[in-house]
Design an enzyme around this catalytic site. Structure first.
Site, PDB file in Angstrom:
ATOM      1  N   GLY A 146       0.818  -1.198   0.000  1.00  0.00           N
ATOM      2  CA  GLY A 146       0.000   0.000   0.000  1.00  0.00           C
ATOM      3  C   GLY A 146       0.855   1.252   0.000  1.00  0.00           C
ATOM      4  N   CYS A 147       0.222   2.380  -0.312  1.00  0.00           N
ATOM      5  CA  CYS A 147       0.964   3.637  -0.432  1.00  0.00           C
ATOM      6  C   CYS A 147       1.501   4.113   0.919  1.00  0.00           C
ATOM      7  CB  CYS A 147       0.092   4.707  -1.086  1.00  0.00           C
ATOM      8  SG  CYS A 147      -1.544   4.891  -0.348  1.00  0.00           S
ATOM      9  N   TYR A 148       0.652   4.129   1.949  1.00  0.00           N
ATOM     10  CA  TYR A 148       1.134   4.524   3.276  1.00  0.00           C
ATOM     11  C   TYR A 148       2.206   3.562   3.772  1.00  0.00           C
ATOM     12  CZ  TYR A 148      -2.727   7.857   4.133  1.00  0.00           C
ATOM     13  OH  TYR A 148      -3.600   8.915   4.102  1.00  0.00           O
ATOM     14  N   ALA A 149       2.002   2.281   3.526  1.00  0.00           N
ATOM     15  CA  ALA A 149       2.972   1.283   3.976  1.00  0.00           C
ATOM     16  C   ALA A 149       4.323   1.492   3.307  1.00  0.00           C
ATOM     17  CB  ALA A 149       2.447  -0.120   3.698  1.00  0.00           C
ATOM     18  N   ALA A 151       5.697   4.303   2.031  1.00  0.00           N
ATOM     19  CA  ALA A 151       6.387   5.483   2.551  1.00  0.00           C
ATOM     20  C   ALA A 151       6.880   5.251   3.974  1.00  0.00           C
ATOM     21  CB  ALA A 151       5.454   6.691   2.499  1.00  0.00           C
TER      22      ALA A 151
END
Length: 343
Positions: A146-149, A151
């Protein structure tokens, strides 16, 4: 290599098309959508007029298997767990951009996503595709992070892998552009709700939390939990993550910087800022870069890590293509060698 994209009309699917058009070793064989068939994408997205003429097709596994070497699945979570199985069984390369195969524990998936999990044997087969830290570079079934993961994990990895931080001290304040919520509009993504506004959402309940924890505890089993908050900010693209941790022992700014530089020395898409400078979202827009800035406060013994990515590229389609390049032994930057869009 011939590829098919299932979920071609969503933001992730559109980014796959944009990036794969620049890939020297890939041709798009078929495009598929649940919501539209027998029309071209340009009918929905005029920016593709004259660039992508392939018609949108219904999902026919036998036809996709016949025409493709690789299948990208860019559907919302809860769909890929069923759609992906014929292609995995047929031995095709499968890269799933949804969250359906990221968590190894099916009960965790059902708790955090509120949906039925994929079969356990397929969860066991999936390789978590954090591209800079892949366990098996030959894996052909990838659960794209995922995107948050992405970063968060890239920001924490150098310290956590060497077990240099107090495992109880991790605080993550993550902010996302509106495209991170997907294409389907809602009250929370309405212009009048997002413009000149910032909204905290899914406090302590974002579905990327167990994904982040799953990877962090592979690196350091002593980490019990993280404090993780997410906010929507009025930009189209981007993840801006500010991470606070306490080192077990004092560290100098120079030592901190050297640790990150050495960890990512050979990482094509991770850029460490010069000392005392910090990245902005705009400097990675439309690119596959993750830019990281660092600070250490001697008075409070707190390290601050700023990690920024484009949620649709490094946080989705770009990392998926990076994973394809790794598994196929292509140049890792093929299809991804874009200068970020600026200003």
């Amino acid at each position: 290599m011939k590829v098919s994209i299932i979920g071609a009309t969503g933001y992730g699917g559109l980014e796959l098309i944009r990036l794969l058009h620049q890939h020297s070793s890939v041709d798009i064989a078929t495009l598929h959508s649940f919501s539209a068939q027998s029309e071209t994408l340009a009918n929905f997205y005029p920016h593709l007029k004259g660039l992508e003429a392939s018609p949108l097709e219904k999902i026919n596994p036998a036809e996709i298997i016949e025409k493709s070497d690789t299948v990208f699945i860019a559907t919302p979570s809860g769909i890929a767990k069923d759609v992906a199985l014929p292609y995995i069984d047929a031995g095709l390369n499968v890269i799933d951009l949804s969250g359906d195969f990221r968590l190894k524990d099916n009960q965790l998936y059902e708790k955090w996503y509120g949906k039925k999990a994929a079969p356990e044997d397929y969860l066991a087969k999936a390789e978590y595709g954090l591209a800079e830290f892949r366990d098996n570079e030959l894996a052909t079934f990838i659960a794209n992070p995922g995107c948050y993961a992405t970063a968060t994990l890239l920001g924490l990895a150098p310290l956590v892998k060497k077990q240099l931080i107090d495992p109880t001290s991790i605080i993550v304040d993550a902010k996302s552009g509106i495209s991170g919520a997907g294409k389907v509009p809602s009250k929370s993504t309405h212009f009048t709700e997002t413009n000149e506004n910032m909204t905290l959402y899914k406090m302590n309940s974002h579905q990327h939390i167990p994904e982040i924890m799953q990877q962090l505890t592979k690196w350091d089993k002593s980490i019990p939990a993280i404090q993780f908050s997410t906010s929507l900010i009025p930009i189209t693209r981007g993840i801006f993550t500010t991470i606070y941790v306490k080192p077990k022992n004092p560290i100098t700014q120079q030592e901190l910087h050297q640790l990150y530089e050495s960890t990512y020395e050979h990482a094509s898409f991770v850029r460490i800022q010069a000392e005392n400078t910090y990245p902005t979202v705009k400097q990675v827009t439309a690119s596959n870069y993750c830019d990281i800035g660092l600070a250490y406060n001697e008075k409070t013994n707190v390290i601050t890590i700023v990690s920024v990515i484009d949620n649709l590229v490094k946080g989705a389609a770009g990392q998926a293509i990076q994973n394809l390049n790794i598994m196929a032994n292509f140049a890792e930057s093929d299809g991804l060698g874009f200068i970020p869009v600026y200003p």
